[in-house]
Design an enzyme around this catalytic site. Structure first.
Site, PDB file in Angstrom:
ATOM      1  CG  HIS A  73      -4.159  13.623 -38.047  1.00  0.00           C
ATOM      2  ND1 HIS A  73      -3.781  13.375 -39.343  1.00  0.00           N
ATOM      3  CD2 HIS A  73      -3.557  12.660 -37.305  1.00  0.00           C
ATOM      4  CE1 HIS A  73      -2.985  12.328 -39.383  1.00  0.00           C
ATOM      5  NE2 HIS A  73      -2.836  11.868 -38.166  1.00  0.00           N
TER       6      HIS A  73
ATOM      7  CG  ASP B 255      -4.027  15.437 -42.110  1.00  0.00           C
ATOM      8  OD1 ASP B 255      -3.740  16.285 -41.246  1.00  0.00           O
ATOM      9  OD2 ASP B 255      -4.416  14.284 -41.833  1.00  0.00           O
TER      10      ASP B 255
ATOM     11  CB  SER C 164       0.343  10.916 -38.686  1.00  0.00           C
ATOM     12  OG  SER C 164      -0.737  10.221 -39.205  1.00  0.00           O
TER      13      SER C 164
HETATM   14  N1  ARG Z   1      -6.495   8.030 -40.170  1.00  0.00           N
HETATM   15  C1  ARG Z   1      -5.440   8.954 -39.976  1.00  0.00           C
HETATM   16  C2  ARG Z   1      -4.585   8.528 -38.781  1.00  0.00           C
HETATM   17  O1  ARG Z   1      -4.654   7.430 -38.349  1.00  0.00           O
HETATM   18  C3  ARG Z   1      -5.949  10.352 -39.872  1.00  0.00           C
HETATM   19  C4  ARG Z   1      -6.721  10.681 -38.658  1.00  0.00           C
HETATM   20  C5  ARG Z   1      -7.198  12.090 -38.545  1.00  0.00           C
HETATM   21  N2  ARG Z   1      -8.454  12.338 -39.205  1.00  0.00           N
HETATM   22  C6  ARG Z   1      -9.683  12.106 -38.647  1.00  0.00           C
HETATM   23  N3  ARG Z   1     -10.752  12.327 -39.367  1.00  0.00           N
HETATM   24  N4  ARG Z   1      -9.830  11.694 -37.419  1.00  0.00           N
HETATM   25  O2  ARG Z   1      -4.171   9.217 -37.906  1.00  0.00           O
HETATM   26  N1  GLU Z   2      -3.004   8.789 -39.522  1.00  0.00           N
HETATM   27  C1  GLU Z   2      -2.028   7.916 -38.930  1.00  0.00           C
HETATM   28  C2  GLU Z   2      -1.214   8.590 -37.817  1.00  0.00           C
HETATM   29  O1  GLU Z   2      -1.715   9.390 -37.075  1.00  0.00           O
HETATM   30  C3  GLU Z   2      -1.163   7.413 -40.005  1.00  0.00           C
HETATM   31  C4  GLU Z   2      -1.965   6.476 -40.758  1.00  0.00           C
HETATM   32  C5  GLU Z   2      -1.625   5.079 -40.394  1.00  0.00           C
HETATM   33  O2  GLU Z   2      -2.035   4.577 -39.350  1.00  0.00           O
HETATM   34  O3  GLU Z   2      -0.916   4.530 -41.227  1.00  0.00           O
HETATM   35  O4  GLU Z   2      -0.083   8.261 -37.579  1.00  0.00           O
END
Ligand code: ARG
Ligand code: GLU
Length: 712
Positions: free
Chosen positions: A84, A220, A647
């Site tokens: 991502h 990921d 991330s």
């Molecule tokens: N929650 C994770 C973050 O904050 C992964 C986001 C990417 N995945 C998604 N389905 N949008 O970045």
């Molecule tokens: N998916 C998040 C990012 O893009 C990390 C997850 C979080 O927020 O801890 O940094």
């Protein structure tokens, strides 16, 4: 007696909440954390993590594009980050013919690696405490303006004199709400090429349904390579650049881990608010999060309806959709978590203890005796304005023609003021990106729905009178917006690019007559006059109060260790591999395997389908050296305190070897940005063995694994 008990209680409260909690500064680990880290199982020293005298782990960590983290995993500049995080690049390289989102991408040799304009990787060379110099001449009686201009002057002087190489940069950032300042010498590489990415069915398996959730089965990850000039120094993109030779690359452990094992995560967490008052937390919980959730719900349902129907729109809007959805879901988790963990009450309890201590000391009382009341008043004064700001920020940028108008408007404004800025190259580049992700029908629907919501939900003074007038002339918002899109010139990229070849004054004259440009400037100006300008002033008061409250907390609870809120600078967090208990009678394990991936598999589903080859490998149990006892590990969780920006951060074992890649947090713990709770806050990582299994066995890119240093 009561006092002794209450201070013991504070001590206990902080002691327990501080185990695992914290995003620590790498240069202070030795003083503040090393002992505890070793007690928790770490086998290396603080000096192995951060050193300015020898190569250390920090030399393998980069800020990836300023929004994520990545780490060097080979001596040829190969870096690993999340799928991502690389997604925007993957999307930009994709088309209907070469759909890398759907099919993945693997460069089988270096010549096939794909350059990405604008993408960069920044190393941290050294970190210095410059608080004394930055705050020189600052005193309590200054106004915020005077204070800031003194600080700016001091920082400018520091930047000028601080020793660094020509191709390095200096960055000074405020910590602890302005109580401390640290200086960073950085080195930024701007030729970062895409090396490989799995198909989204692996890299984003489970999509929005599984996002922010445990148990997780997402691969990921994506891989890039840093290129440098022939002298191994930063250089703009050139086909002649060569793979960067790093000072340090991470070794990779295939050993896996058990429950309780030490882990740490190094990276660039974006923003947290751990030291707010109860009043501020309550506002986020009851006002701001709910408003933002409501608006994004509308945006996502419109985008989703077009993306499901049309493959081209799906590619065009994929990155935008994912990022809007991501925070949308996180805020919902945050509301649930803050509610369930009684965060406001917990803050109030802490504030009571704080006030008791303050009252017990004359000096403290004179400095901090009224701070909580003042914060309370300031927050209630600013509340309606912040709500209006949420509406403005959550609606206007969703409308692409408004973004285009905004970009044009700042160009003409600065070009008319200063003729040397009248070169349209950069603005054309920016517009190019905006137009490539613009579809008229989608945008028109968004504008209709969002303007309707804006007018309905926020107070009259934020709405330009002309919008009301125009609305009266048309049957409905839908008609009005259709009329505007028929008449605007912003729709046509070519005519805008042609127009930009003329003088800024002429461009301005023409734009001023465009109906959507007019509407954009009307809304922006009205908002600035009724809300934006006041917020800036009130926010500066709140910043001052918050700075004092932060100072007060550090003074009054002076036997605790404090870590600064995240601010996109390099941090280290550590904890243990650990399951958790989200609610009564439910216990989550700390590991997932491919068996669980197959349980979730739904053929043909847009979130849970899997590539046939992956299924075949699973059925043949063909895991190579990456499986254990006939099972392939996929993801795991630990109690590391992370946030957005972490991330792509490496998860390291006790010896500093790479064991996984951080990419998410668990649903029950997303409130950790405001209220960390060691019982339920967990970060989610993809096991490095799953990453390598996908690279080697699934993608057939073993040559990449061969570049890495694997320790058995
Ligand atoms: N929650 C994770 C973050 O904050 C992964 C986001 C990417 N995945 C998604 N389905 N949008 O970045
Ligand atoms: N998916 C998040 C990012 O893009 C990390 C997850 C979080 O927020 O801890 O940094």
């Amino acid at each position: 007696m009561k006092k002794i008990i209450s201070s013991l209680f504070v001590f206990f409260l902080f002691l327990t909440s501080f185990a695992n909690e914290g995003m620590w500064l790498p240069q202070l680990l030795q003083t503040l954390n090393e002992k505890e880290m070793k007690k928790m199982g770490m086998k290396i020293s603080a000096e192995d993590i951060y050193s300015i005298n020898k190569s250390s782990l920090k030399d393998a960590i980069v800020s990836f594009g300023g929004f994520c983290t990545a780490e060097v995993i080979s001596d040829q500049g190969l870096i690993l980050t999340n799928h991502h995080c690389g997604f925007d690049a993957i999307q930009n390289q994709s088309s209907l013919e070469k759909n890398y989102i759907q099919n993945g991408f693997w460069a089988m040799e270096k010549g096939q690696e794909l350059p990405n304009a604008g993408l960069f990787a920044t190393f941290i060379i050294r970190i210095e405490d410059v608080s004394v110099k930055v705050l020189e001449g600052v005193n309590r009686s200054m106004t915020e303006k005077e204070r800031q201009s003194m600080i700016d002057k001091n920082m400018a002087a520091l930047k000028k004199d601080f020793p660094k190489e020509n191709d390095q940069d200096i960055l000074i950032r405020s910590f602890f709400d302005g109580n401390k300042y640290f200086l960073f010498v950085t080195e930024t590489y701007r030729d970062v090429r895409l090396v490989g990415a799995p198909p989204a069915s692996i890299g984003n398996f489970g999509k929005d349904t599984d996002n922010w959730m445990w148990p997780r089965h997402t691969g990921d990850f994506s891989m890039f390579r840093i290129y440098a000039g022939k002298n191994n120094r930063p250089a703009a993109y050139s086909p002649d650049n060569v793979p960067y030779k790093p000072k340090r690359s991470l070794s990779i452990s295939l050993k896996g881990m058990k429950e309780g094992d030490f882990t740490m995560v190094m990276g660039f967490p974006g923003r947290t608010n751990e030291y707010l008052s109860a009043a501020a937390v309550k506002q986020i919980l009851t006002i701001n999060d709910p408003a933002k959730i409501k608006i994004r719900h509308e945006v996502l349902s419109i985008l989703g309806s077009y993306m499901r129907k049309d493959e081209k729109i799906k590619i065009q809007y994929a990155a935008k959709y994912a990022s809007i959805e991501n925070a949308y879901k996180k805020w919902q988790g945050e509301v649930l978590g803050l509610t369930k963990s009684n965060a406001v009450k917990r803050k109030l309890d802490q504030e009571k203890i704080f006030m008791e201590k303050v009252k017990s000391d004359k000096v403290w009382d004179s400095l901090y005796g009224t701070i909580l009341e003042e914060l309370q008043t300031a927050y209630s004064d600013i509340e309606p304005l912040l709500l209006a700001r949420d509406y403005y920020n959550e609606t206007m940028p969703r409308i692409e023609l408004f973004n285009i108008a905004g970009t044009l408007s700042s160009y003409v404004k600065s070009a008319m003021k200063d003729n040397s800025k009248a070169n349209p190259t950069t603005v054309i580049q920016k517009l190019q990106e905006l137009y490539s992700e613009y579809n008229r029908e989608v945008d028109q629907s968004l504008m209709t729905a969002l303007l309707e919501m804006y007018m309905k939900d926020i107070s009259e003074e934020n709405i330009p009178p002309r919008l009301n007038e125009m609305l009266r002339e048309h049957k409905s918002m839908k008609d009005l917006v259709a009329h505007l899109y028929n008449r605007t010139g912003l729709n046509s990229k070519d005519s805008i690019f042609t127009l930009l070849q003329y003088s800024p004054d002429l461009v301005n004259d023409i734009l001023k007559r465009d109906p959507i440009y007019q509407l954009y400037t009307d809304i922006a100006n009205t908002y600035a006059k009724s809300t934006g300008d006041f917020i800036a002033e009130m926010q500066s008061d709140i910043n001052k109060l918050q700075r004092t409250y932060m100072e007060a907390q550090m003074t009054v609870f002076n036997n605790n260790r404090f870590y600064p809120d995240a601010n996109s600078t390099l941090r280290v967090t550590y904890g243990n591999v650990k399951g958790y208990k989200p609610r009564d009678a439910v216990q989550y394990d700390f590991y997932t395997y491919m068996d669980g991936l197959m349980e979730k598999h739904k053929p043909g589903d847009y979130e849970f389908d899997l590539p046939k080859k992956l299924i075949d490998l699973y059925e043949a149990k063909d895991f190579g050296p990456y499986g254990v006892n006939g099972k392939q590990p996929v993801c795991f969780i630990a109690s590391n305190h992370t946030t957005g920006g972490n991330s792509g951060s490496p998860a390291l074992d006790a010896k500093g070897n790479l064991i996984g890649l951080n990419f998410d947090r668990v649903w029950e713990g997303t409130m950790s940005d405001i209220n960390y709770d060691p019982e339920i806050c967990r970060n989610i990582m993809v096991d490095i063995r799953y990453v390598l299994f996908v690279v080697d066995k699934f993608a057939g890119a073993k040559h990449l694994v061969d570049e890495m240093n694997l320790v058995k």
